[in-house]
Design an enzyme around this catalytic site. Structure first.
Site, PDB file in Angstrom:
ATOM      1  N   ARG A 131      24.651 -67.339  11.952  1.00 38.53           N
ATOM      2  CA  ARG A 131      24.155 -65.952  11.958  1.00 38.53           C
ATOM      3  C   ARG A 131      22.660 -66.006  12.228  1.00 38.53           C
ATOM      4  O   ARG A 131      21.911 -66.626  11.472  1.00 38.53           O
ATOM      5  CB  ARG A 131      24.417 -65.260  10.619  1.00 38.53           C
ATOM      6  CG  ARG A 131      23.644 -63.950  10.488  1.00 38.53           C
ATOM      7  CD  ARG A 131      24.045 -63.133   9.286  1.00 38.53           C
ATOM      8  NE  ARG A 131      25.368 -62.574   9.447  1.00 38.53           N
ATOM      9  CZ  ARG A 131      25.832 -61.542   8.722  1.00 38.53           C
ATOM     10  NH1 ARG A 131      25.068 -60.969   7.807  1.00 38.53           N
ATOM     11  NH2 ARG A 131      27.046 -61.084   8.921  1.00 38.53           N
TER      12      ARG A 131
ATOM     13  N   HIS B  60      28.873 -58.899  16.883  1.00 36.76           N
ATOM     14  CA  HIS B  60      29.441 -59.248  15.566  1.00 36.76           C
ATOM     15  C   HIS B  60      30.958 -59.405  15.709  1.00 36.76           C
ATOM     16  O   HIS B  60      31.752 -58.636  15.171  1.00 36.76           O
ATOM     17  CB  HIS B  60      29.096 -58.170  14.538  1.00 36.76           C
ATOM     18  CG  HIS B  60      29.266 -58.613  13.118  1.00 36.76           C
ATOM     19  ND1 HIS B  60      29.645 -59.897  12.759  1.00 36.76           N
ATOM     20  CD2 HIS B  60      29.097 -57.951  11.933  1.00 36.76           C
ATOM     21  CE1 HIS B  60      29.700 -59.993  11.442  1.00 36.76           C
ATOM     22  NE2 HIS B  60      29.381 -58.838  10.915  1.00 36.76           N
TER      23      HIS B  60
ATOM     24  N   GLN C 134      33.510 -59.544  12.676  1.00 42.68           N
ATOM     25  CA  GLN C 134      33.780 -58.240  12.082  1.00 42.68           C
ATOM     26  C   GLN C 134      34.863 -57.515  12.883  1.00 42.68           C
ATOM     27  O   GLN C 134      35.825 -56.975  12.329  1.00 42.68           O
ATOM     28  CB  GLN C 134      32.488 -57.401  12.059  1.00 42.68           C
ATOM     29  CG  GLN C 134      32.670 -56.040  11.449  1.00 42.68           C
ATOM     30  CD  GLN C 134      33.014 -56.113   9.967  1.00 42.68           C
ATOM     31  OE1 GLN C 134      32.334 -56.780   9.210  1.00 42.68           O
ATOM     32  NE2 GLN C 134      34.086 -55.449   9.556  1.00 42.68           N
TER      33      GLN C 134
ATOM     34  N   ASP D  15      28.168 -47.503  11.139  1.00 44.31           N
ATOM     35  CA  ASP D  15      27.440 -48.670  10.629  1.00 44.31           C
ATOM     36  C   ASP D  15      26.036 -48.210  10.251  1.00 44.31           C
ATOM     37  O   ASP D  15      25.636 -47.071  10.568  1.00 44.31           O
ATOM     38  CB  ASP D  15      27.394 -49.758  11.726  1.00 44.31           C
ATOM     39  CG  ASP D  15      26.710 -51.048  11.258  1.00 44.31           C
ATOM     40  OD1 ASP D  15      26.605 -51.268  10.035  1.00 44.31           O
ATOM     41  OD2 ASP D  15      26.261 -51.831  12.131  1.00 44.31           O
TER      42      ASP D  15
ATOM     43  N   CYS E  61      31.659 -51.497   8.480  1.00 46.97           N
ATOM     44  CA  CYS E  61      31.636 -52.957   8.299  1.00 46.97           C
ATOM     45  C   CYS E  61      30.973 -53.358   6.986  1.00 46.97           C
ATOM     46  O   CYS E  61      31.191 -54.460   6.502  1.00 46.97           O
ATOM     47  CB  CYS E  61      30.924 -53.603   9.467  1.00 46.97           C
ATOM     48  SG  CYS E  61      29.232 -53.034   9.666  1.00 46.97           S
TER      49      CYS E  61
ATOM     50  N   ARG F  50      38.321 -59.954   6.536  1.00 43.12           N
ATOM     51  CA  ARG F  50      37.353 -60.896   7.107  1.00 43.12           C
ATOM     52  C   ARG F  50      37.803 -62.333   6.806  1.00 43.12           C
ATOM     53  O   ARG F  50      37.765 -63.197   7.681  1.00 43.12           O
ATOM     54  CB  ARG F  50      35.955 -60.646   6.510  1.00 43.12           C
ATOM     55  CG  ARG F  50      35.296 -59.326   6.892  1.00 43.12           C
ATOM     56  CD  ARG F  50      34.955 -59.285   8.359  1.00 43.12           C
ATOM     57  NE  ARG F  50      34.157 -60.427   8.742  1.00 43.12           N
ATOM     58  CZ  ARG F  50      32.813 -60.486   8.656  1.00 43.12           C
ATOM     59  NH1 ARG F  50      32.137 -59.427   8.245  1.00 43.12           N
ATOM     60  NH2 ARG F  50      32.152 -61.559   9.025  1.00 43.12           N
TER      61      ARG F  50
HETATM   62  N1  NVA Z   1      24.465 -53.770  12.279  1.00 41.03           N
HETATM   63  C1  NVA Z   1      24.306 -54.425  11.005  1.00 41.03           C
HETATM   64  C2  NVA Z   1      25.573 -55.113  10.620  1.00 41.03           C
HETATM   65  C3  NVA Z   1      25.525 -55.780   9.288  1.00 41.03           C
HETATM   66  C4  NVA Z   1      26.806 -56.472   8.948  1.00 41.03           C
HETATM   67  C5  NVA Z   1      23.152 -55.408  11.077  1.00 41.03           C
HETATM   68  O1  NVA Z   1      23.054 -56.144  12.059  1.00 41.03           O
HETATM   69  O2  NVA Z   1      22.353 -55.426  10.136  1.00 41.03           O
HETATM   70  N1   CP Z   2      29.942 -56.870   7.459  1.00 42.51           N
HETATM   71  C1   CP Z   2      29.189 -57.966   7.281  1.00 42.51           C
HETATM   72  O1   CP Z   2      29.046 -58.814   8.153  1.00 42.51           O
HETATM   73  O2   CP Z   2      28.601 -58.040   6.066  1.00 42.51           O
HETATM   74  P1   CP Z   2      27.545 -59.123   5.610  1.00 42.51           P
HETATM   75  O3   CP Z   2      26.245 -58.844   6.320  1.00 42.51           O
HETATM   76  O4   CP Z   2      27.414 -58.931   4.127  1.00 42.51           O
HETATM   77  O5   CP Z   2      28.039 -60.495   5.947  1.00 42.51           O
END
Ligand code: NVA
Ligand code: CP
Length: 294
Positions: free
Chosen positions: A83, A110, A113, A205, A246, A274
């Protein structure tokens, strides 16, 4: 892959020797609850151990190249879960690695997800046939992966964002031919009401993603207010519509508490899925087979 995830859900320990006595390298340069913990669980169910590292713990933080890191880690671990901010970093790691590399979220995508979301949708409706998903809010990584996932599944997708927060058009251009093959559509609009009309899935989101400038928070709040998912909006969707997010969520911003904590919300199932879809990914990648039997 979804069928494999269903098998994982029914018997999570059935392949508990797949990663026995081995590790999966997990590099997270952004916070995470669901992705991190669900991967840790999925890896444990397969008999392995998830070893987590952040930027300050590796020589990467002192200037070692991504390519050298990937080459070295490939000799120690069975797979890598990453990540990070720039999508290019994951792509560079993957090209230099000789082990499977899973994108656990970048600024652009993502996919983990989306796979869990598709499982959640298929479970609820029995198939993807004739479904319409409306995504409302900021055009971000989750929206991009949903566009790609819906195209692969044959779900009609409509993305409603203000023009200045629209999704990257190259994602739509790439997904078009895939959607066309299954006869589904991809639509972009700035009209949230039109988007939710008749939708089977209403998805939103956070308005500010990790890595987005904090100074934009208030401006986005006022710009995105019309895109907040409310009970009135859910009334416009189909009678059997579900609400998806998500997570993490900000009640009162992108969705009201009434909707996210209400009967149409499937956020808990989505989050649990997940873990099952991540086990499926690991099994498919490590056995080289979508049946998990190499
Ligand atoms: N769009 C959000 C998703 C978090 C799971 C982010 O990138 O922070
Ligand atoms: N939805 C998701 O990826 O959550 P986290 O950022 O907590 O991993």
């Amino acid at each position: 892959m979804l069928d494999l995830a269903v098998e994982a859900r029914e018997a999570p320990h059935q392949r508990d020797d797949l990663i026995e006595d081995d590790i999966v390298f997990c590099y997270f340069s952004k916070p995470s609850t669901r992705t991190r913990v669900s991967f840790a669980a999925a890896i444990a169910h397969l008999g392995g151990e998830a070893e987590f590292f952040g930027p300050s713990e590796l020589q990467l933080g002192r200037g070692e190249t991504i390519e050298d890191t990937a080459m070295v880690v490939s000799g120690y671990a069975r797979a890598a879960v990453i990540r990070t901010y720039s999508h290019d970093d994951v792509a560079r790691f993957a090209s230099a690695a000789s082990i499977p590399v899973i994108n656990a979220l970048t600024d652009r995508h993502h996919p983990c997800q989306t796979l869990a979301d598709l499982l959640t949708i298929r479970d609820r409706f029995g198939s993807f046939e004739g479904l319409r998903l409306a995504y409302l809010g900021a055009g971000n990584n989750v929206a991009h992966s949903l566009i790609q996932g819906c195209a692969l599944a044959g779900i009609d997708v409509v993305v409603a964002t203000p023009e200045s927060l629209s999704v990257d058009r190259s994602i739509v251009d790439e997904a078009w031919p895939v959607a066309a093959e299954l006869g589904s559509s991809i639509e972009l609009t700035d009209d949230p009401m039109q988007a939710v009309k008749g939708a089977d899935v209403v998805y939103t989101d956070v308005w500010l993603s990790m890595g987005d400038p904090d100074e934009e928070k208030e401006a986005r709040r006022s710009m995105l207010r019309p895109y907040q998912v409310t009970a009135e909006m859910m009334e416009l969707a189909s009678d059997s519509a579900i609400f998806m997010h998500c997570l993490p969520a900000h009640r009162g911003d992108e969705v009201t508490g009434e909707v996210i904590d209400g009967e149409q919300s499937v956020i808990a199932v989505q989050a649990e899925n997940r873990m099952h879809t991540e086990q499926a990914m690991l099994v498919a990648l490590l056995t080289g087979s979508l049946t998990g039997r190499s």
